[in-house]
Each structure stands twice: as C-alpha cells, then as structure tokens.
Design an enzyme around this catalytic site. Structure first.
Site: not given
Ligand code: PHE
Ligand code: ZN
Length: 848
Positions: A291, A294, A257-258, A254-255
């Site tokens: 995101e 996060h 959170e970098n 989906g997306a």
């Molecule tokens: N960490 C992301 C989320 O849940 C999900 C994700 C995991 C995206 C692995 C890409 C690769 O917000």
């Molecule tokens: Zn997440």
C-alpha cells in the site's frame, strides 16, 4: 451484453475538475455531503454526466443559482445536467446529498464498522458518497471538512485546521476519487516518524480501537522499512507531511492505498506473538509495503481506466515481492510466490474465469481484482526486468516516473517507456497483457559432437473468448550442469519468440543436464520427459535455488499423481527427502518448503492438465499415504529435526527463527501421522506463540484428536476476533473430508459465526473450499452448503459473495456427476431473485 463496459469505448471526460471541496456532517442514518466542484468545460455542448448511486439529492446549483428539475435528469446510476443549463466558461457545481452509512452492509462508499465511520472507494464506491465523475482519469485536488462528534476525524492529505467536533484536511496532489478516504471514530494512534532522504519529517500514525495500540509496533516498523526501501531501490520519496493507517474490522479486501490515509483490514495490521503467526507477520509487512508503494505506482501515476488495473497492481505486487525478498530470504520468497501463483493464477487460467491481465470488457469491475491482474501482472513486470536487465529496468522506471508523474496511464504508456529506454521492440511481448492462458513449454534436447541443443515448443490452450493463441515472447533462463554436478554453463537468458525454437550450446565434452526456467523466469508450465533420477540430481546439485526446489516439487507431484492410480511412492523421491533432511547447509526455511507436499488442489490441477479426471478422495488418500510413508522412512531424522529446530528464547518474527519454526512444523506434520499426534499434543500445551500453537492444533485436527484443544483454544481467545477467525479456518480446512460438510454446517450455527463480517465469513467458507475432498464430496453436500451461503450473503455484501464464488471455478476438471452437481448449484444461484450484478456476472462466466 447489456451493461457491459468495453475498453474500446474509452473517451476522455469532457470537463476538467479544477478543485473539489467536500463537507461531511456525519450521522449514522442521515449523513449530509455538500460538494463544491470547480470545473472547466473542455468540449462545448457536452452534457455534464455525474455518477451517483443510492443518494438522496437535497439541492443542486451552478454558480450559486439553484437548478430546476428540468435542468437535469436523475437515474439510479447518476445525474445528467443538460448542456443548456451549463455555462461555457469555468463554473462551480454545488450539490448536497444525504446518505445512510449505518445501513451500508456492502462496505463500499461510506459505511460503519463498530461505531466508526470509514470509506472504501476503489473501484467505484465514491458514487455512493456524492455526485461526481467517478472514474480514475479525472483527477483533482480535494479539500475536506468533517463535522462529527468523534475524537478522531481523518481524510487525505495534510491536516489544516481542527476544533472540537470538526477537522479540515487538504490534499494538494490531484487524485481520482477511488483514492478518497474519510475515517471518524473513537480511535487511538500508535505513532512514529520518518525522515526522508531529502530531510522531510513525516509523522506516521497507526490508528486502532482503544486496547489494540500495543499490537501496532510491527506494522509501524514495516512502514518505516518500506519508506526507506522505496528511496533506495526506486529513488521514490514520500510527498506529504503525514502518513496515516487505520485498521478496521469490517473490510472486503486486504487493504487500500488511499492517498495519505491507508485503510487496512485489521488482520493486516495487528500482531503480537501470542495472536499472530509467522505467516501473518510476513503478510503484514508485505501489505504495508504494497500500500505504501502505491503512493508512486498507483497514486502519483494512476490508471486511465479500470482495464489498466494491472498497471498499478502488477507493478506494485512486483515491488512488494522484491521488498520482501530483500527483507527476508530472497529464494524462499520467490518459491512462496510461485506456489501462490500456481495455486491461484494457474488455476484461474485453467478454468472458465480465465482472462488476460488487461481484460477488454467487464460487467462489474470488482470481479477483476484477481490473481491474474495482481500476481500474473507482477510476473509480467518481472519478465520485463529479465529482458532489459537490472540497470535497464531502473532506467525504464526512472523514465516512467519522469514522463508520467501526475497522469492517468495505460499499458501502452508503460510498454513505451521500456521500448524508449532500451531501444527494443516489445510489440510481441505485449501479448502477455492482452492474452489469457498459461503457455505450456515442451522441451526436448539433443547432444552430438560437443554440441547440446535445446528445442522448445510453446502452446497456450484456448481460453474463453480467445480460441487461437499466437506465440509469446518468453525469457527462458537456462543453466547447464555436467554429470559430475558442476555448472558448465551459468544462467543464460534465452529469448523465445517462435512457436518452436532451438538453441545450441557448443564446446561441451559430455552431455549436460539442463536446468530450465531458472528462478521461474516465465509463468509457463514446463513439460519435459525427465527421469526421477535426473530430478534427484538437480535437487542435489542445481546452483539455482528455485530449480532445486522445483525438482523436488515435480518429483513429489509426479509421485502423488502416480499414487492416485495405485502406484507405490517413488524410491528416488523418498531417498532425496532423506538426503535433504541430513543437509544442514540448506536453510531451514528452504528445507521446510521442500518437506511440504503439494496441496490436493495442485495435484488435481496437474492430473487434469495431464488428461486424467481427478478423484478428490483418491488424492486425499494418496497424500496422506505419502506423508505416512515419509514419516516411517525418515522417523529418526524427522524427530531430530523437530527437536533441533525448537527456537530458544523469546519469540521474534524475523526470517531466521521463522524458518526454524516452519521446518519444525513441517516435520511435525509428518511425524503426527505416526506418533498418535503425541508431539502435537505436547506442543499445543507448551507453545507460547500463535505459530506453534496453531501449527500444533492443525495437526491435532488432521489426526482427529482436537476436541479438547479446540475448546481450550476457544475459551482462551473468544474475545479476540482475529484469533477466532483462525479457530473457524483450521477446522473448516483441515477436518476429515468425509464429514466436513456436516462440521461446517454445525460451525455456521455457532453464535461466534458472525457471518456479516467478511473475515469471519471467509474463514469458514474459504476454509471449507480449501478442504478439497470435503468441498468436492461426491454427494454434493459441500457444493450445496457453499451455494446456500453465497445466496445468503449476496444481498448484503455482493462484492465478497462474488469473490467467494471462485471456489467453483475448477468444476470442469471433475467427473460428470460432480459437474452436474456444481451446475445445479450455479444455476440455482443464477436464478435467485434480485441477484447482484457482481454475482450474476460470476455465475454466468462460471457456467460458460
Ligand atoms: N487497491 C487495493 C490494493 O491492492 C485493493 C482493493 C481493491 C481494496 C478494491 C479495496 C477495494 O492495494
Ligand atoms: Zn494494490
């Protein structure tokens, strides 16, 4: 098993990373990455082990002196520098590698999407960019220089300098590699700003491909609402001068959170009334919030290792669910979340893929981004809040942020924060994190001498690797109603800790009707022998909106289960629906949820849990028959509802009009069973928004009258990818099951079926697996088609192929013939040459 990682094997990294500088010289087939990594040895004599995959090493040096080949060892998974080649004091490792983003179809690491460079590093993608300790407990500040002939060059943190063909970014917050991001492309920004509570001005940008910039306003507003909400509800402010979001068309999830540079699947950013449905809008707002949230729960406080994934995901889902509940209708949101939890997580818990929110081993971590880690992880946080109360929860979270900011933490740290702030012992509660399976809660009651007794028995069925379960600490919210419909005991939280436990209520002059597990206070399956009359009573009188809905849901579910065995529809259910339709005091969105029948997979799940082998055709037939009966019985009221719920004026995605459209379409779905789809045809012709257009089209497909509409829809939307995804999805999921396998086989040959694009692949294949009776067709044609495509996708994109294989997770529910057919397909996949680690782990677990 070979290649398995165990939680018990965790050891800290023997070096501290003080600072990382990266320089990227971008080229589609030969991007050069130079890394300067300043580090301090923590454990004398330790070898320097760096992860790295599919990298071509150009050079390596320590403190400016080139390493010789005898100083290090390179394997397909990384590089190890011998202890003898390492200084004892702090040193700098310099490496240069070459990578090829253009050929990267796995969409992990640095890859290209429509001429744009982008990255995806969670969980272990950074090792495809450069040699580095690619693990979440190694955190460092990053500085990044990007060189490339593209107008927009982005990375994490704050921009520090730029010129034609280059840009530099600096992220002051130490972070693990999975939060690294880089984007370069011909992009345009839809911009805005946000002023934090302490007065910091933050620049906000949503970067998209030229032409899409007028589809970003909703996402930007959602971001601003999220930033404000996190300040108010959690006291959390944003911590950089800039926050960027980039939309990409090719994305596995989906997306992401970098830090300071979230990357989104474009379907979770772009929206206009003509192209996005109400559900899309709600999801966009929720994922933007997720995101953003996060940044504190995930980024500032991260995970020690990937076993702790639910530490960030469960908590962040819980936070985004609370946000949506505040932005829209709280009770409706709770019901939607429980529907999704049962459809995905209870289903997972019932089959061969069941695992705890915190697993203790894996082969491929990408296979653990599951409903259990996310949605059940969120339920566990919700139970903690119920146990310590709203104030206790805020106190615990304040302590969590204060104590652990800047750290990489574990579930133990998280539970300790609740124990220390509340003074409670949560040792038994912790089983929710370590044990798999959905507890079954059997309830009996007794009334004598003004005293009412509720007795609960909990039992969790065995799951793979966990044959014996011990009792959980479960908050059970209960209220009692008197037979005249008044609430005599308001919501009370009972704490169950034993396998069998009774609770008494005194001073009751008549036998009350219990409302149990209010607001779904624990993710359990309630088993209670009740009459249809009592369910109808609760639907009419319960003060807890969740349990009002739940009463209707269990009536519907039971009715459908009985109908698959030849019984007629329950009169109590039909009457209750009639009363609800007449109840103008109930919110339209709430009424819509009650009007929609449980899906076929949910009925199959319930039949299996009750010891009956589900028959997919019988379920499909029963569901259709019940819809027809409801329509015939309540035609006048449904028709009036359909008319009165038309929303006048211009489309807005707000909760109130969306609720009206939802009720209108729920009524339409029933009416289309008996009106020859005449209303659906008219609506399709007149709709000015995607919600109604797609709703009408869906009903036309179910009615087998969609050929003209589908052609028209296609010619109007052929150039809009996100809408064409819907064109594939509705056909695959809703077409008549008898011929669905042939239909999707034909659709797969359509030139618009760009199967390498994950969204398009998921639309067709995911849509088809949601066509319950079509996918589970008795001759196995559905299984074969599906397996063929997983085998085809796996060498290009193992992550998505593996995730899609969960369509097979329900196979033990069905009859011996279907079981054998699925087994044949799973064995065929497992035997494929060069199968990815992702998909081979999944097939092994699916086969059990
Ligand atoms: N960490 C992301 C989320 O849940 C999900 C994700 C995991 C995206 C692995 C890409 C690769 O917000
Ligand atoms: Zn997440």
């Amino acid at each position: 098993m070979d290649g398995t990682t165990y939680l018990a094997d965790y050891t800290p990294y023997p070096f501290n990373i003080d600072k990382v500088s990266l320089r990227f010289r971008l080229a589609p087939h030969a991007t050069r990455v130079q890394a300067h990594i300043a580090m301090t040895p923590l454990s004398p004599g330790a070898a320097l082990r760096l992860d790295g995959e599919q990298l071509r090493l150009i050079s390596a040096a320590i403190d400016g002196v080139a390493l010789t080949p005898s100083d290090y060892l390179i394997t397909p998974s990384g590089m190890t520098v011998h202890p003898a080649a390492l200084p004892e004091a702090p040193f700098t490792l310099e490496t240069e590698v070459e990578i090829a983003p253009e050929g990267n179809t796995a969409l992990e690491g640095l890859y290209m999407s429509n001429g744009m460079y982008c990255t995806q590093c969670e969980a272990e993608g950074f090792r495809k960019i450069t040699y580095y300790p690619d693990r979440p407990d190694v955190m460092a500040p990053f500085r990044v220089r990007i060189e490339g002939d593209l107008p927009v060059l982005l990375s994490n943190g704050n921009p520090v300098a730029s010129g034609p063909g280059w840009a530099e970014w600096d992220d002051p917050w130490p972070k693990p590699t999975y939060l690294f991001a880089l984007v370069a492309g011909d992009l345009v920004a839809h911009s805005g700003s946000f002023t934090t509570a302490s007065g910091r001005e933050v620049a906000l940008n949503i970067y998209v491909r030229p032409g899409d910039e007028d589809h970003c306003a909703f996402a930007l507003g959602a971001l601003q609402r999220s930033m404000k909400w996190d300040e108010e509800a959690y006291g959390r402010e944003y911590d950089l001068d800039i926050f960027n979001i980039v939309a990409v068309d090719d994305f596995n999830m989906g997306a992401m959170e970098n830090k300071g540079l979230n990357i989104f699947n474009s379907k979770l950013v772009l929206a206009s009334p003509e192209t996005a449905t109400d559900t899309d809008y709600e999801r966009i707002e929720a994922v933007i919030a997720h995101e953003y949230f996060h940044n504190w729960t995930g980024n500032r406080i991260t995970c020690r290792d990937w076993f702790q994934l639910c530490l960030k995901e469960g908590l962040t889902v819980f936070r985004d669910q609370s946000f949506t509940a505040d932005m829209r209708l709280g009770p409706v949101k709770r019901i939607e979340d429980v529907i999704a939890l049962r459809a995905r997580q209870f289903r997972e818990d019932q089959g061969p893929l069941a695992h705890p929110p915190r697993p203790d081993h894996y082969r491929e971590i990408n296979n653990f981004y599951t409903a259990t880690v996310y949605e059940k992880g969120a339920e566990v946080v919700g139970m903690l809040r119920t146990l310590v109360g709203d104030e206790g929860y805020r106190k615990a979270l304040d302590l969590y942020f204060e104590r652990h900011d800047g750290q990489a933490c574990t579930i133990e740290d998280w539970i300790k924060v609740f124990e220390d702030s509340s003074g409670r012992d949560l040792g038994q509660f912790k089983r929710w994190y370590t044990d798999a399976g959905t507890p079954r809660l059997r309830v009996t009651d007794d009334y004598a001498d003004d005293t009412y007794t509720l007795t609960f028995e909990q039992q969790t069925p065995p799951t793979p690797g966990q044959p014996h379960k011990t009792p959980r600490h479960m908050p059970i919210a209960v209220g009692l109603l008197s037979p005249n419909g008044n609430e005599v005991v308001p919501t009370t939280v009972l704490e169950m800790t034993e396998a069998r436990q009774s609770f008494t209520f005194t001073g009751l002059s008549t036998r009350p009707v219990p409302s149990i597990l209010r607001n779904f206070s624990a993710p359990a399956v309630l088993e209670r022998a009740t009459s249809a009359a009592e369910q109808a009573f609760l639907l009419a009188h319960d003060t807890d909106p969740f349990n009002r809905w739940e009463a209707a849901r269990s009536l519907a579910r039971q009715t459908l289960m009985d109908m698959t065995k030849g019984a007629p529809p329950a009169a109590e259910y039909l009457d209750a629906i009639g009363r609800l339709l007449a109840d103008d005091t109930a919110d339209p969105a709430f009424r819509a949820l009650i009007l929609r029948l449980p899906g076929e997979d949910e009925i199959a799940q319930a039949l299996h849990a009750s010891g009956t082998t589900p028959d997919p055709e019988a379920i499909h037939t029963a569901r259709g028959a019940l819809m027809t009966t409801l329509a015939q019985r309540h035609e006048v009221a449904l028709s009036a509802t359909y008319e009165s719920m038309a929303v006048p004026g211009a489309y807005t995605p707000d909760a109130a009009p969306a609720g009206c459209r939802s009720l209108r379409l729920a009524a339409l779905a029933l009416l289309s069973q008996i009106d020859g789809a005449r209303r659906a045809e008219a609506l399709f012709a007149s709709a000015d928004n995607m919600t109604e257009s797609l709703g009408a089209l869906s009903n036309l497909i179910t009615a087998g009258k969609a050929e003209g509409a589908l052609a028209q829809f296609r010619s109007r939307w052929k150039d809009v990818r996100l809408v064409m995804d819907k064109w594939f999805l509705v056909q695959a999921s809703l077409c008549p099951p008898q011929t669905a396998a042939e239909r999707v086989t034909t659709l797969a040959t359509d030139p618009a079926f760009e199967w390498k694009n994950p969204n398009r692949f998921r639309s067709l294949l995911g849509g088809f697996s949601a066509n319950h009776a079509g996918f589970h067709r008795a001759d196995g044609a559905g299984y074969r088609f599906y397996a063929d495509w997983l085998i085809r996708l796996d060498p290009l994109n193992p992550q998505t192929a593996a995730r899609m294989s969960t369509a097979f997770e329900t196979w033990p529910r069905y009859d011996k013939t279907r079981q054998a057919l699925v087994r044949t397909e799973l064995e065929r996949i497992a035997a494929t040459d060069g199968l990815s680690r992702d998909l081979s782990e999944m097939t092994a677990r699916l086969l059990g």
